[in-house]
Design an enzyme around this catalytic site. Sequence first.
Site, mmCIF file in Angstrom:
data_model
loop_
_atom_site.group_PDB
_atom_site.id
_atom_site.type_symbol
_atom_site.label_atom_id
_atom_site.label_comp_id
_atom_site.label_asym_id
_atom_site.label_seq_id
_atom_site.Cartn_x
_atom_site.Cartn_y
_atom_site.Cartn_z
ATOM 1 N N CYS A 47 7.078 5.049 -6.101
ATOM 2 C CA CYS A 47 5.831 5.751 -6.401
ATOM 3 C C CYS A 47 5.905 7.226 -6.050
ATOM 4 O O CYS A 47 5.346 8.075 -6.748
ATOM 5 C CB CYS A 47 4.664 5.100 -5.658
ATOM 6 N N GLU A 78 -0.308 3.163 -7.185
ATOM 7 C CA GLU A 78 -0.356 4.607 -7.406
ATOM 8 C C GLU A 78 -0.079 4.946 -8.871
ATOM 9 O O GLU A 78 -0.731 5.820 -9.449
ATOM 10 C CB GLU A 78 0.668 5.320 -6.505
ATOM 11 N N CYS A 103 5.668 3.663 -1.731
ATOM 12 C CA CYS A 103 7.093 3.362 -1.692
ATOM 13 C C CYS A 103 7.861 4.503 -2.372
ATOM 14 O O CYS A 103 7.282 5.398 -2.988
ATOM 15 C CB CYS A 103 7.382 2.033 -2.391
ATOM 16 N N HIS A 154 2.861 -0.341 -9.980
ATOM 17 C CA HIS A 154 2.410 -0.085 -8.612
ATOM 18 C C HIS A 154 1.017 0.548 -8.642
ATOM 19 O O HIS A 154 0.614 1.161 -9.635
ATOM 20 C CB HIS A 154 3.392 0.840 -7.902
#
Length: 294
Positions: free
Chosen positions: A132, A104, A129, A102
């Site tokens: 993360c 992040e 999300c 992801h």
Amino acid sequence: MHSRFHSAYSELPAALQSALLPYLDAPDFAAMFKAEQIAAIKQQCGLDDDALAFALLPLAAACSLTPISHFHVGAVARGVSGNWYFGGNMEFRGAPMQQTVHAEQCAVTHAWLRGEAKLVAVTVNYSPCGHCRQFMNELNSGTELEIHLPARATATLGDYLPYSFGPKDLQISELLMDPVDHGFQLTLDDELAKAALDAANRSHAPYSTAHSGVALEAEDGKVYAGRYAENAAFNPSLPPLQAALILMNVSGGDCQKIRRAVLAEAEGAILTQWDATRATLAALGCEDAQRVTF
């Protein structure tokens, strides 16, 4: 300037284009800005920290690899050093979804691998999300880490993750991004294996103690090393191969042009990275993978 930035750069305001060009045009630009560069950019374009971070999100998103979703997420991690680090979501065709990264995670790990001691803020173009949020909860920044989103008020990770579960709930004091050296030693002649061992020595695995690191050799001979980043909730843990792929990607390398790879991990540990590492590398076209144990 790397071709991936061309489209996003062309959409930026002229003053920001002018301020960024000397850095983006540098042959060694590695998707990060040092503190003094950020200060110079802000002075030239007139933006403050938050406005500049938002303006840079399209460039961060340009670092995405999205052959599956075609959905580009960008993140900018700001360190206590004043350095800023880009991150983008990364997907790998032919590998399971669980192997994706992801945005992040990418930005945070990018900062960690560059030697950043602690993060103060993460700016992202879409709401983090749950995966993360939990991943960032492992950081030594704690729940005070600032999360910045377009058109929303600044909030902390604690606001996004109320009633959080993290390292302290498991009596773990070693946090992600804390400086560590586990002291593992091997007699090695292979420089790539040495890089993998060094990465394992700085990995974060306080729950399993299955420390590991991966080093990748690109076709041009450059080496990219990544460390395992374990998480209190287990599933958001980031494998060492993905950490190495993050560094390779943000540095401008091609993740499908890996000449050779080495995984270093503890012999007899409660878990192993070997099968997943080898399978993901095969999906990327690399069949020359080696495992060394300490």
